[in-house]
Design a protein around this motif. Structure first.
Motif, short mmCIF file in Angstrom:
data_model
loop_
_atom_site.label_atom_id
_atom_site.label_comp_id
_atom_site.label_asym_id
_atom_site.label_seq_id
_atom_site.Cartn_x
_atom_site.Cartn_y
_atom_site.Cartn_z
N PHE A 178 -14.25 -86.39 -23.30
CA PHE A 178 -15.49 -86.32 -24.06
C PHE A 178 -15.70 -84.86 -24.38
CE2 PHE A 178 -15.73 -89.63 -20.83
CZ PHE A 178 -15.97 -90.75 -21.62
N THR A 179 -16.21 -84.58 -25.59
CA THR A 179 -16.44 -83.18 -25.95
C THR A 179 -17.89 -82.98 -26.35
OG1 THR A 179 -15.79 -83.54 -28.26
CG2 THR A 179 -14.05 -82.84 -26.73
N ALA A 180 -18.34 -81.74 -26.22
CA ALA A 180 -19.68 -81.36 -26.62
C ALA A 180 -19.61 -79.95 -27.19
CB ALA A 180 -20.62 -81.41 -25.43
N THR A 181 -20.50 -79.67 -28.14
CA THR A 181 -20.46 -78.37 -28.83
C THR A 181 -21.28 -77.30 -28.13
OG1 THR A 181 -22.25 -79.15 -30.25
CG2 THR A 181 -20.00 -79.34 -31.11
N ASP A 182 -22.24 -77.70 -27.29
CA ASP A 182 -23.02 -76.72 -26.53
C ASP A 182 -23.68 -77.43 -25.35
OD1 ASP A 182 -25.49 -77.94 -27.30
OD2 ASP A 182 -25.60 -76.69 -29.09
N GLY A 183 -24.43 -76.66 -24.57
CA GLY A 183 -25.04 -77.20 -23.37
C GLY A 183 -25.99 -78.36 -23.61
N PHE A 184 -26.83 -78.25 -24.65
CA PHE A 184 -27.78 -79.33 -24.94
C PHE A 184 -27.04 -80.62 -25.29
CE2 PHE A 184 -30.80 -75.79 -25.83
CZ PHE A 184 -31.76 -76.15 -24.92
N PRO A 241 -18.76 -87.84 -16.24
CA PRO A 241 -17.39 -87.32 -16.12
C PRO A 241 -17.01 -86.97 -14.68
CG PRO A 241 -18.85 -85.65 -17.03
CD PRO A 241 -19.65 -86.91 -16.92
N ASP A 242 -15.69 -86.97 -14.42
CA ASP A 242 -15.16 -86.61 -13.11
C ASP A 242 -15.05 -85.10 -12.94
OD1 ASP A 242 -14.62 -89.34 -12.19
OD2 ASP A 242 -13.10 -89.34 -13.77
N ILE A 243 -14.91 -84.40 -14.07
CA ILE A 243 -14.79 -82.94 -14.06
C ILE A 243 -15.30 -82.42 -15.41
CG2 ILE A 243 -12.37 -82.99 -14.87
CD1 ILE A 243 -11.88 -80.49 -13.01
N ILE A 244 -15.88 -81.22 -15.38
CA ILE A 244 -16.46 -80.64 -16.59
C ILE A 244 -15.91 -79.24 -16.80
CG2 ILE A 244 -18.62 -79.89 -17.70
CD1 ILE A 244 -20.03 -82.03 -15.83
N PHE A 245 -15.39 -78.99 -18.00
CA PHE A 245 -14.95 -77.64 -18.39
C PHE A 245 -16.01 -77.11 -19.34
CE2 PHE A 245 -10.98 -79.69 -17.20
CZ PHE A 245 -10.34 -78.70 -16.47
N VAL A 246 -16.57 -75.95 -19.04
CA VAL A 246 -17.64 -75.42 -19.89
C VAL A 246 -17.38 -73.96 -20.27
CG1 VAL A 246 -19.12 -74.87 -17.89
CG2 VAL A 246 -20.16 -75.15 -20.14
N ASP A 247 -17.49 -73.70 -21.57
CA ASP A 247 -17.36 -72.35 -22.10
C ASP A 247 -18.60 -71.55 -21.69
OD1 ASP A 247 -16.52 -70.15 -23.67
OD2 ASP A 247 -17.55 -70.93 -25.44
N ILE A 248 -18.45 -70.27 -21.47
CA ILE A 248 -19.60 -69.45 -21.10
C ILE A 248 -20.41 -69.04 -22.33
CG2 ILE A 248 -20.32 -67.23 -20.14
CD1 ILE A 248 -18.05 -67.60 -18.08
N MET A 249 -19.72 -68.51 -23.33
CA MET A 249 -20.42 -67.99 -24.50
C MET A 249 -20.66 -69.09 -25.53
SD MET A 249 -20.67 -64.79 -23.68
CE MET A 249 -21.00 -63.88 -25.17
N MET A 250 -21.87 -69.66 -25.52
CA MET A 250 -22.24 -70.71 -26.47
C MET A 250 -23.66 -70.46 -26.96
SD MET A 250 -20.83 -74.24 -24.76
CE MET A 250 -21.88 -74.11 -23.31
N PRO A 251 -23.95 -70.93 -28.17
CA PRO A 251 -25.33 -70.79 -28.66
C PRO A 251 -26.28 -71.71 -27.91
CG PRO A 251 -24.02 -72.09 -30.18
CD PRO A 251 -23.08 -71.59 -29.13
N ARG A 252 -27.56 -71.46 -28.03
CA ARG A 252 -28.64 -72.26 -27.45
C ARG A 252 -28.67 -72.26 -25.93
NH1 ARG A 252 -30.01 -77.81 -30.10
NH2 ARG A 252 -28.00 -78.47 -29.28
N LEU A 253 -27.69 -72.91 -25.30
CA LEU A 253 -27.65 -73.00 -23.85
C LEU A 253 -26.26 -72.54 -23.44
CD1 LEU A 253 -29.69 -74.16 -21.75
CD2 LEU A 253 -28.44 -76.31 -21.88
N ASP A 254 -26.15 -71.38 -22.78
CA ASP A 254 -24.81 -70.87 -22.45
C ASP A 254 -24.21 -71.61 -21.26
OD1 ASP A 254 -25.61 -69.68 -20.02
OD2 ASP A 254 -25.83 -67.70 -20.91
N GLY A 255 -22.97 -71.27 -20.94
CA GLY A 255 -22.25 -71.97 -19.88
C GLY A 255 -22.86 -71.81 -18.51
N TYR A 256 -23.44 -70.63 -18.23
CA TYR A 256 -24.07 -70.41 -16.93
C TYR A 256 -25.29 -71.32 -16.78
CZ TYR A 256 -21.28 -66.10 -16.75
OH TYR A 256 -20.26 -65.19 -16.75
#
Length: 132
Positions: free
Chosen positions: A41-47, A58-73
């Motif tokens: 499953f994919t998502a474009t940002d935190g929201f 999901p069983d595991i989540i990969f999240v980019d840090i630098m994203m608009p609106r809601l960052d990875g942290y």
């Protein structure tokens, strides 16, 4: 078999969420993971991700840090503060590999930190390590 790669039984039925504002990164990760049998499953940002995480579990989540609106942290902190998902492994993805970035990832509860560009082996290694 795809391109000489045997389907790895360990990855069948593993649900993976990839959150990144880069279409290229999302596509690359999705292609690699689907080849070994993961459901992706994919998502474009935190929201975008938070709604999908609740629906897909999901069983595991990969999240980019630098994203608009809601960052990875922020996204990681919200996931880890939810009692239903706090044990779900969250792997931070970043083009920065500084000590500060890694430490900040740990503080918000991430389970691992991968530096972009990541390899197929790094992605699969994270899944092997964190998904029971």
């Amino acid at each position: 078999m795809v391109e000489g790669l045997p389907m790895d039984e360990n990855f069948q039925d593993i649900k993976v969420m990839v959150i990144d504002d880069s279409k290229t990164i999302r596509r690359t990760a999705e292609t690699l993971l689907k080849k070994v049998g993961c459901e992706v499953f994919t998502a474009t940002d935190g929201f975008d991700a938070l709604a999908k995480i609740a629906d897909t579990n999901p069983d595991i989540i990969f999240v980019d840090i630098m994203m608009p609106r809601l960052d990875g942290y922020q996204t990681c902190a919200l996931i880890k503060n939810n009692s239903k998902f706090k044990s779900t492994p969250v792997i931070m993805l970043s083009s920065k590999d500084g000590l500060f970035d890694k430490a900040k990832g740990r503080i918000v509860g991430s389970d691992e930190y991968l530096t972009k560009p990541f390899s197929k082996e790094e992605l699969l290694g994270s899944i092997r390590q964190h998904v029971k």
